[in-house]
Scaffold this active site. Structure first.
Site, PDB file in Angstrom:
ATOM      1  N   TRP A  21      64.473  54.230  -1.914  1.00 26.42           N
ATOM      2  CA  TRP A  21      63.104  54.321  -2.428  1.00 26.42           C
ATOM      3  C   TRP A  21      62.545  55.676  -2.010  1.00 26.42           C
ATOM      4  O   TRP A  21      62.713  56.107  -0.876  1.00 26.42           O
ATOM      5  CB  TRP A  21      62.193  53.214  -1.882  1.00 26.42           C
ATOM      6  CG  TRP A  21      60.775  53.473  -2.319  1.00 26.42           C
ATOM      7  CD1 TRP A  21      60.257  53.263  -3.556  1.00 26.42           C
ATOM      8  CD2 TRP A  21      59.716  54.076  -1.548  1.00 26.42           C
ATOM      9  NE1 TRP A  21      58.952  53.689  -3.608  1.00 26.42           N
ATOM     10  CE2 TRP A  21      58.601  54.193  -2.397  1.00 26.42           C
ATOM     11  CE3 TRP A  21      59.620  54.529  -0.228  1.00 26.42           C
ATOM     12  CZ2 TRP A  21      57.384  54.737  -1.966  1.00 26.42           C
ATOM     13  CZ3 TRP A  21      58.410  55.085   0.201  1.00 26.42           C
ATOM     14  CH2 TRP A  21      57.304  55.177  -0.658  1.00 26.42           C
TER      15      TRP A  21
ATOM     16  N   GLU B 260      64.883  51.566  -6.134  1.00 24.59           N
ATOM     17  CA  GLU B 260      63.634  50.773  -6.148  1.00 24.59           C
ATOM     18  C   GLU B 260      62.484  51.467  -6.870  1.00 24.59           C
ATOM     19  O   GLU B 260      61.935  52.458  -6.396  1.00 24.59           O
ATOM     20  CB  GLU B 260      63.216  50.478  -4.700  1.00 24.59           C
ATOM     21  CG  GLU B 260      61.940  49.639  -4.612  1.00 24.59           C
ATOM     22  CD  GLU B 260      61.498  49.378  -3.177  1.00 24.59           C
ATOM     23  OE1 GLU B 260      62.063  49.977  -2.244  1.00 24.59           O
ATOM     24  OE2 GLU B 260      60.559  48.581  -3.008  1.00 24.59           O
TER      25      GLU B 260
ATOM     26  N   LYS C 213      58.555  51.758  -8.640  1.00 22.58           N
ATOM     27  CA  LYS C 213      57.195  51.429  -8.227  1.00 22.58           C
ATOM     28  C   LYS C 213      56.246  51.880  -9.331  1.00 22.58           C
ATOM     29  O   LYS C 213      56.520  52.852 -10.029  1.00 22.58           O
ATOM     30  CB  LYS C 213      56.904  52.163  -6.916  1.00 22.58           C
ATOM     31  CG  LYS C 213      55.631  51.791  -6.218  1.00 22.58           C
ATOM     32  CD  LYS C 213      55.602  52.370  -4.800  1.00 22.58           C
ATOM     33  CE  LYS C 213      54.325  51.969  -4.088  1.00 22.58           C
ATOM     34  NZ  LYS C 213      54.329  52.350  -2.671  1.00 22.58           N
TER      35      LYS C 213
ATOM     36  N   ASP D 215      60.581  44.980  -6.223  1.00 20.27           N
ATOM     37  CA  ASP D 215      59.626  44.729  -5.145  1.00 20.27           C
ATOM     38  C   ASP D 215      58.428  43.989  -5.739  1.00 20.27           C
ATOM     39  O   ASP D 215      57.807  44.470  -6.703  1.00 20.27           O
ATOM     40  CB  ASP D 215      59.203  46.062  -4.504  1.00 20.27           C
ATOM     41  CG  ASP D 215      58.284  45.874  -3.307  1.00 20.27           C
ATOM     42  OD1 ASP D 215      57.283  45.132  -3.424  1.00 20.27           O
ATOM     43  OD2 ASP D 215      58.554  46.473  -2.251  1.00 20.27           O
TER      44      ASP D 215
ATOM     45  N   HIS E 124      55.167  45.890  -6.562  1.00 17.01           N
ATOM     46  CA  HIS E 124      55.245  47.162  -7.280  1.00 17.01           C
ATOM     47  C   HIS E 124      54.926  47.100  -8.763  1.00 17.01           C
ATOM     48  O   HIS E 124      55.323  47.980  -9.514  1.00 17.01           O
ATOM     49  CB  HIS E 124      56.642  47.772  -7.097  1.00 17.01           C
ATOM     50  CG  HIS E 124      56.852  48.352  -5.731  1.00 17.01           C
ATOM     51  ND1 HIS E 124      57.916  49.144  -5.402  1.00 17.01           N
ATOM     52  CD2 HIS E 124      56.098  48.270  -4.608  1.00 17.01           C
ATOM     53  CE1 HIS E 124      57.837  49.516  -4.136  1.00 17.01           C
ATOM     54  NE2 HIS E 124      56.738  48.986  -3.636  1.00 17.01           N
TER      55      HIS E 124
ATOM     56  N   HIS F 226      62.722  42.915  -2.972  1.00 16.73           N
ATOM     57  CA  HIS F 226      61.824  43.137  -1.840  1.00 16.73           C
ATOM     58  C   HIS F 226      60.708  42.129  -2.026  1.00 16.73           C
ATOM     59  O   HIS F 226      59.795  42.345  -2.827  1.00 16.73           O
ATOM     60  CB  HIS F 226      61.262  44.561  -1.838  1.00 16.73           C
ATOM     61  CG  HIS F 226      62.131  45.532  -1.113  1.00 16.73           C
ATOM     62  ND1 HIS F 226      61.766  46.832  -0.864  1.00 16.73           N
ATOM     63  CD2 HIS F 226      63.358  45.371  -0.545  1.00 16.73           C
ATOM     64  CE1 HIS F 226      62.741  47.427  -0.188  1.00 16.73           C
ATOM     65  NE2 HIS F 226      63.718  46.575   0.003  1.00 16.73           N
TER      66      HIS F 226
ATOM     67  N   ASP G  70      46.851  46.946  -2.089  1.00 11.61           N
ATOM     68  CA  ASP G  70      47.989  46.926  -1.171  1.00 11.61           C
ATOM     69  C   ASP G  70      49.146  46.122  -1.750  1.00 11.61           C
ATOM     70  O   ASP G  70      48.946  45.095  -2.384  1.00 11.61           O
ATOM     71  CB  ASP G  70      47.579  46.319   0.169  1.00 11.61           C
ATOM     72  CG  ASP G  70      48.745  46.294   1.142  1.00 11.61           C
ATOM     73  OD1 ASP G  70      49.398  47.340   1.305  1.00 11.61           O
ATOM     74  OD2 ASP G  70      49.018  45.235   1.730  1.00 11.61           O
TER      75      ASP G  70
ATOM     76  N   ASP H 114      51.810  45.219   0.262  1.00  9.86           N
ATOM     77  CA  ASP H 114      52.662  44.845   1.398  1.00  9.86           C
ATOM     78  C   ASP H 114      52.030  43.847   2.364  1.00  9.86           C
ATOM     79  O   ASP H 114      52.155  44.008   3.574  1.00  9.86           O
ATOM     80  CB  ASP H 114      53.067  46.118   2.159  1.00  9.86           C
ATOM     81  CG  ASP H 114      53.810  47.100   1.259  1.00  9.86           C
ATOM     82  OD1 ASP H 114      54.950  46.808   0.911  1.00  9.86           O
ATOM     83  OD2 ASP H 114      53.218  48.146   0.902  1.00  9.86           O
TER      84      ASP H 114
ATOM     85  N   ASP I 157      59.714  42.793   2.447  1.00  8.18           N
ATOM     86  CA  ASP I 157      59.106  44.115   2.608  1.00  8.18           C
ATOM     87  C   ASP I 157      57.588  44.000   2.685  1.00  8.18           C
ATOM     88  O   ASP I 157      56.918  43.905   1.660  1.00  8.18           O
ATOM     89  CB  ASP I 157      59.514  45.031   1.439  1.00  8.18           C
ATOM     90  CG  ASP I 157      58.934  46.437   1.606  1.00  8.18           C
ATOM     91  OD1 ASP I 157      58.442  46.758   2.699  1.00  8.18           O
ATOM     92  OD2 ASP I 157      58.981  47.214   0.631  1.00  8.18           O
TER      93      ASP I 157
HETATM   94  C1  RNT Z   1      57.428  51.380  -0.745  1.00 10.09           C
HETATM   95  C2  RNT Z   1      58.658  50.547  -0.944  1.00 10.09           C
HETATM   96  C3  RNT Z   1      59.665  50.647   0.142  1.00 10.09           C
HETATM   97  C4  RNT Z   1      59.057  50.660   1.531  1.00 10.09           C
HETATM   98  C5  RNT Z   1      60.068  50.587   2.639  1.00 10.09           C
HETATM   99  C6  RNT Z   1      59.488  50.912   3.962  1.00 10.09           C
HETATM  100  O1  RNT Z   1      56.481  51.153  -1.694  1.00 10.09           O
HETATM  101  O2  RNT Z   1      58.292  49.228  -1.158  1.00 10.09           O
HETATM  102  O3  RNT Z   1      60.588  49.639   0.005  1.00 10.09           O
HETATM  103  O4  RNT Z   1      58.141  49.637   1.706  1.00 10.09           O
HETATM  104  O5  RNT Z   1      61.150  51.366   2.327  1.00 10.09           O
HETATM  105 ZN    ZN Z   2      59.880  47.799  -1.216  1.00 10.53          ZN
END
Ligand code: RNT
Ligand code: ZN
Length: 419
Positions: A186, A227, A229, A260, A263, A287, A295, A297, A327
């Site tokens: 990523w 990955e 986003k 993810d 994302h 993820h 956010d 995460d 993640d």
């Molecule tokens: C960031 C990605 C990635 C990170 C990690 C720390 O938007 O999700 O995976 O969160 O690599």
């Molecule tokens: Zn991620």
């Protein structure tokens, strides 16, 4: 195992059997599905380099709960604690800047498997698999927002070398542990405001990736993932590695796509993407995360999104083709608890999915009886999965129900608060 847990379990088992669900079989399968815990929840995505970098790449961790891990030993101790509260055998997902560099300044283009030898022996001791990630952020050479797609060739080359070495570290993990490592790329590359050229960075990224993946590595040891986003903090207007970019890249280069959960657009779920992309690629990486407004995460909770992800994996028999990683990062609560809550929820969601009377639902669907399908889908929400979950935890010798929390509180009192 207490008599109460056994009794509740046997009632639950009967109830599920009435719907044609074999609970013993569900539990057997559950214990074979590993979840990859992300090391970076333990220290707010800090890493152990020795050149005082601050978190970059648009990643933000809020909160300052006391006791964050400051050294690899502390991080491993915290992980040991979390793993002792989580049923089953799992994996650890490491980022490159969690290497152990012995007080030396080892730059990202100099990392090697030797810097991870303590992680490998710890994983071996605990029967865990390891996954890996190049760290293409929190570094002076990513400060302008571009890494593998940077217009400056020497900067691109630096990150290419970092990623090449990361794959080799991944392969070393796979070889040493006898468990395939997934190495996920990523990068934060993107723009705050509208770029004048959306093409050139993408062309450079594709070329950099091709260079990184040039050397064949046995898929027995390492699998490569990429990955995408939609946007990040500071890359609101343009992300070089968008969904379409990496979908195309993964398909044409036979790489794993990493989905993810944080994302995409807020109402867009990755659950529905699983059966689409798996039509065309053999394996993917997840993820599992939780987006909340800006956010992406937050700690994973047992919500509809999570249940849908687990359901798509299990009901379609995709457990061997979907690598499940977590993640998220939260520094406003106890970090060991954050791991425990999110991972237990992931496993619990898989259990609920395994207890679904899928055959009955599909029979109704195939017969065009959507009334029955909907009625069943709703009724199964109140089936006694909690009794099965408690039984599973007890059988795996981890705390049942909320009793794990007392252990974390003790750990906070005796270990974390003394840091
Ligand atoms: C960031 C990605 C990635 C990170 C990690 C720390 O938007 O999700 O995976 O969160 O690599
Ligand atoms: Zn991620």
């Amino acid at each position: 195992m207490t008599k109460k847990i056994e009794k509740s379990f046997s009632f639950a088992r009967e109830r599920y059997a009435g719907l044609g669900v074999d609970v013993a079989r569900a539990l057997k399968i559950l214990s074979t599905i590993p979840v990859s815990l992300h090391c970076w929840q333990g220290d707010d995505v800090g890493g152990f380099e020795n050149f005082g970098g601050t978190l970059g790449g648009g990643l933000a961790v809020t909160g300052n709960h006391p006791g964050k891990a400051r050294t690899p030993d502390e991080l491993r101790a915290d992980l040991d604690k979390a793993l002792s509260l989580i049923p089953g055998k799992h994996r650890l997902n490491l980022h490159a800047f969690y290497g152990e560099f012995g007080g030396k300044k080892v730059d990202r283009d100099e990392i090697a498997p030797g810097h991870f030898k303590n992680w490998i022996s710890w994983a071996k001791q605990n029967g865990l698999g390891l996954d890996f990630n190049p760290t293409c952020f929190s570094h002076p050479k990513s400060a302008d927002g571009f890494t593998l797609s940077n217009a400056d060739k020497s900067i691109r080359q630096f990150w290419i070398e970092h990623c090449i070495r990361s794959r080799e570290i991944g392969a070393a993990f796979g070889k040493a542990l006898g468990k395939t490592c997934v190495t996920n790329v990523w990068i934060p590359d993107g723009c705050k405001d509208t770029p004048a050229d959306r093409v050139a960075p993408r062309a450079r990224l594709a070329e950099s990736l091709d260079t990184i993946f040039q050397k064949p590595i046995s898929p027995k040891f390492n699998l490569d993932a990429v990955e995408p986003k939609l946007f990040g903090i500071g890359s609101e207007s343009y992300v070089v590695g968008s969904h379409e970019f990496y979908l195309g890249y993964a398909l044409s280069r036979k790489k794993l796509l990493c989905l993810d959960a944080g994302h995409y657009h807020p109402t867009e779920s990755i659950a529905d993407k699983i059966s689409s992309v798996l039509q065309f690629m053999p394996e993917i990486l997840l993820h599992v995360s939780r987006g909340v407004r800006w956010d992406s995460d937050h700690v994973v909770i047992l919500n509809d999104d999570l249940l849908a992800i687990a359901r798509e994996i299990v009901a379609n028999g995709f457990a061997q083709r979907v690598h499940i990683g977590l993640d998220y990062f939260d520094a406003s609560i106890n970090r060991v608890a954050a791991w425990t809550i999110g991972t237990r929820n992931m496993i619990r969601a898989l259990l609920i999915a395994l207890l679904e009377p899928t055959a009955q639902l599909r029979a109704a669907e195939n017969a065009g009886d959507f009334t029955t399908r909907l009625a069943l889908q709703e009724e199964i929400k109140s089936l006694p999965f909690g009794a099965v979950w408690d039984f599973y935890c007890a059988g795996k010798n981890v705390p049942v129900g909320e009793s794990w929390l007392a252990e974390v509180k003790n750990y906070e009192k005796n270990v974390l608060s003394k840091r």
